[in-house]
Design an enzyme around this catalytic site. Structure first.
Site, mmCIF file in Angstrom:
data_model
loop_
_atom_site.group_PDB
_atom_site.id
_atom_site.type_symbol
_atom_site.label_atom_id
_atom_site.label_comp_id
_atom_site.label_asym_id
_atom_site.label_seq_id
_atom_site.Cartn_x
_atom_site.Cartn_y
_atom_site.Cartn_z
ATOM 1 N N HIS A 291 0.846 -1.203 0.000
ATOM 2 C CA HIS A 291 0.000 0.000 0.000
ATOM 3 C C HIS A 291 0.885 1.259 0.000
ATOM 4 O O HIS A 291 0.636 2.197 -0.762
ATOM 5 C CB HIS A 291 -0.928 -0.032 1.220
ATOM 6 C CG HIS A 291 -1.654 1.251 1.482
ATOM 7 N ND1 HIS A 291 -2.964 1.451 1.124
ATOM 8 C CD2 HIS A 291 -1.233 2.408 2.064
ATOM 9 C CE1 HIS A 291 -3.321 2.683 1.471
ATOM 10 N NE2 HIS A 291 -2.303 3.288 2.047
ATOM 11 N N GLU A 292 1.923 1.238 0.824
ATOM 12 C CA GLU A 292 2.832 2.399 0.879
ATOM 13 C C GLU A 292 3.575 2.567 -0.453
ATOM 14 O O GLU A 292 3.770 3.689 -0.920
ATOM 15 C CB GLU A 292 3.833 2.265 2.035
ATOM 16 C CG GLU A 292 3.201 2.168 3.426
ATOM 17 C CD GLU A 292 2.256 3.317 3.758
ATOM 18 O OE1 GLU A 292 2.473 4.434 3.258
ATOM 19 O OE2 GLU A 292 1.282 3.075 4.501
ATOM 20 N N HIS B 78 1.477 4.383 -2.920
ATOM 21 C CA HIS B 78 1.545 5.857 -2.822
ATOM 22 C C HIS B 78 2.726 6.385 -3.637
ATOM 23 O O HIS B 78 2.645 7.422 -4.271
ATOM 24 C CB HIS B 78 1.714 6.299 -1.359
ATOM 25 C CG HIS B 78 0.438 6.254 -0.565
ATOM 26 N ND1 HIS B 78 -0.698 6.896 -0.960
ATOM 27 C CD2 HIS B 78 0.132 5.642 0.603
ATOM 28 C CE1 HIS B 78 -1.659 6.692 -0.062
ATOM 29 N NE2 HIS B 78 -1.175 5.924 0.892
ATOM 30 N N GLU C 298 -5.869 7.061 -1.086
ATOM 31 C CA GLU C 298 -5.874 5.846 -0.267
ATOM 32 C C GLU C 298 -6.515 4.675 -1.025
ATOM 33 O O GLU C 298 -6.003 3.559 -0.985
ATOM 34 C CB GLU C 298 -6.611 6.072 1.060
ATOM 35 C CG GLU C 298 -5.903 7.019 2.011
ATOM 36 C CD GLU C 298 -4.466 6.613 2.305
ATOM 37 O OE1 GLU C 298 -4.182 5.402 2.447
ATOM 38 O OE2 GLU C 298 -3.612 7.509 2.366
ATOM 39 N N ASP D 147 -4.645 1.219 -2.024
ATOM 40 C CA ASP D 147 -5.236 -0.086 -1.701
ATOM 41 C C ASP D 147 -5.351 -0.957 -2.954
ATOM 42 O O ASP D 147 -5.017 -2.141 -2.933
ATOM 43 C CB ASP D 147 -6.640 0.086 -1.098
ATOM 44 C CG ASP D 147 -6.607 0.516 0.363
ATOM 45 O OD1 ASP D 147 -5.501 0.521 0.948
ATOM 46 O OD2 ASP D 147 -7.679 0.832 0.918
HETATM 47 ZN ZN LIG Z 1 -2.117 5.252 2.652
#
Ligand SMILES: [Zn+2]
Length: 422
Positions: free
Chosen positions: A276-277, A280, A354, A358
């Site tokens: 997930h990071e 980003h 976000e 995901d």
């Molecule tokens: Zn996040």
């Protein structure tokens, strides 16, 4: 506009904003079902849900009391011209702008820090303690406050000095030069945050060799993520709450995992959180946010340059003579409706990011593991399972758990997908 109109406008904006915020908070509190909604079965147990309700309710009343007090003081000061009186008084004591500006903001900051201290103590050592989150002790707590204050004085003082110096030498043209300074500053902070600021409060250690490190390295390799730094932060020193984040730009980028995360999550879940990071990073969320922040600060500074020299603004705060610090303060209040709307947009964009991160984690790692990790995170942190949509719009930088699970569209979350489709 004359000072009288500006005076009423400021009182009106400050008052309305307070009322609206509390209306949102109250909506959010009363919106929660007293029993766990059926769609949440499998996310948490009823007992945990009830505990979450009590936790959130306690914070609501605590916050209401604190903000009522703060609002009461601020509104009275505005109503009776207290800020203007203080600025006038300081002008009789000091002749240079430096001493006037810094003593003005110094007094306000000292007062608000002292006022906030008992609330901060109560929040940490009473509420967080009661729900089993608190791990900090009085010594760490006080040192944190002290370090935070010193950091604020050094960084805020230096930036503030440059800001006012540019205003007094360049007048209305100051904004473009200060914008360049602040742009450079935010770039430096972004790049060096984990190297300079974070170590003042926490210990960062490279993730040790082992099963987890190997799994993360294999994953990074599979998505061609140039991995240099995975760090573990000692979050357990202060709280049992878990988290992870991405920081920095270019070669200095880092993924930071809380040690509280490593204790309770499986390797698959941790890789999913890591993915997930990475999402980003791959979707360029950090540079996008940086650019938006720069555009926003350019617009704000430009607008500010129109308002800094009008004596009516100082008079609206009750002063007999013009003071730059009063104009700055009045500007902040007059433009609070605009910053309110900007904040709405920022939160919306953040929630979109976000969802994207995901989706990236689901596509490249393991969607099921991400779902169980998200469930564990919100259960362990006693997050609000059913926030009011308006409250979410104004205050949430992350989508509520149920929406994140629904967006992942896993077979087990079909009940959520129908819940959100209806
Ligand atoms: Zn996040």
């Amino acid at each position: 506009m004359d000072a009288q109109t500006l005076y009423y406008a400021i009182l009106c904006f400050v008052g309305l904003q307070f009322l609206f915020n509390h209306y949102l908070g109250w909506l959010n509190l009363t919106h929660k079902p007293s029993q766990m909604p059926p769609w949440a079965t499998g996310i948490m147990e009823e007992e945990q849900y009830q505990k979450g309700l009590r936790y959130q309710q306690e914070y609501y009343y605590f916050g209401l009391f604190q903000e009522l007090l703060y609002f009461g003081i601020q509104f009275s000061l505005l109503f009776w011209g207290g800020f203007g009186y203080l600025a006038d008084f300081l002008a009789t004591q000091f002749s240079g702008w430096e001493a006037q500006v810094f003593s003005f903001f110094g007094i306000i900051m000292l007062f608000s820090t002292l006022l906030g201290l008992p609330f901060s103590l109560y929040g940490t050592f009473v509420i967080e303690e009661k729900y089993g989150f608190n791990k900090t002790n009085l010594r760490t707590f006080l040192f944190d406050k002290l370090k935070g204050m010193l950091l604020g004085i050094v960084i805020g003082g230096a930036l503030g000095y440059v800001f006012f110096l540019l205003i007094f030498t360049l007048k209305a043209h100051f904004w473009i030069y200060f914008w360049a300074v602040s742009a450079l500053f935010s770039l430096v902070i972004n790049v060096f945050y984990t190297a300079w600021i974070l170590p003042l409060f926490n210990k960062l250690t490279p993730l040790p060799e082992g099963e987890l490190r190997t799994a993360i390295e294999n994953y990074s390799h599979s998505v061609k993520f140039p991995l240099h730094n995975i760090f573990v932060i000692d979050g357990s020193k202060r709280s049992t709450k878990a988290n992870a984040f991405f920081s920095g730009l270019g070669k200095r980028k880092k993924v930071v995992l809380y040690d509280t995360l490593l204790e309770k999550y499986t390797i698959d879940e941790l890789v999913a959180i890591f993915a997930h990071e990475v999402g980003h990073y791959q979707k360029k969320h950090i540079p996008i946010n940086l650019v938006i922040g720069l555009l926003q600060s350019a617009a704000t500074l430009y607008l500010l340059s129109w308002f800094l020299f009008t004596p009516e603004l100082s008079a609206a705060l009750g002063a007999k003579q013009w003071a730059i610090h009063l104009n700055l303060m009045a500007f902040g209040m007059l433009f609070s409706p605009i910053s309110f709307i900007i904040n709405l947009g920022e939160n919306y964009l953040s929630r979109v990011f976000e969802f994207q991160a995901d989706a990236y984690a689901k596509a490249t790692a393991n969607g099921e593991a991400l779902a169980t990790a998200l469930k564990k995170l919100s259960t362990d942190n006693l997050s609000n399972l059913t926030p009011h949509p308006w409250y979410v719009a104004f205050h949430y930088s992350h989508p509520p758990l149920a929406q994140r699970l629904a967006a992942l569209r896993l077979p087990e979350s079909s009940n959520l997908v129908t819940h959100y489709a209806s």
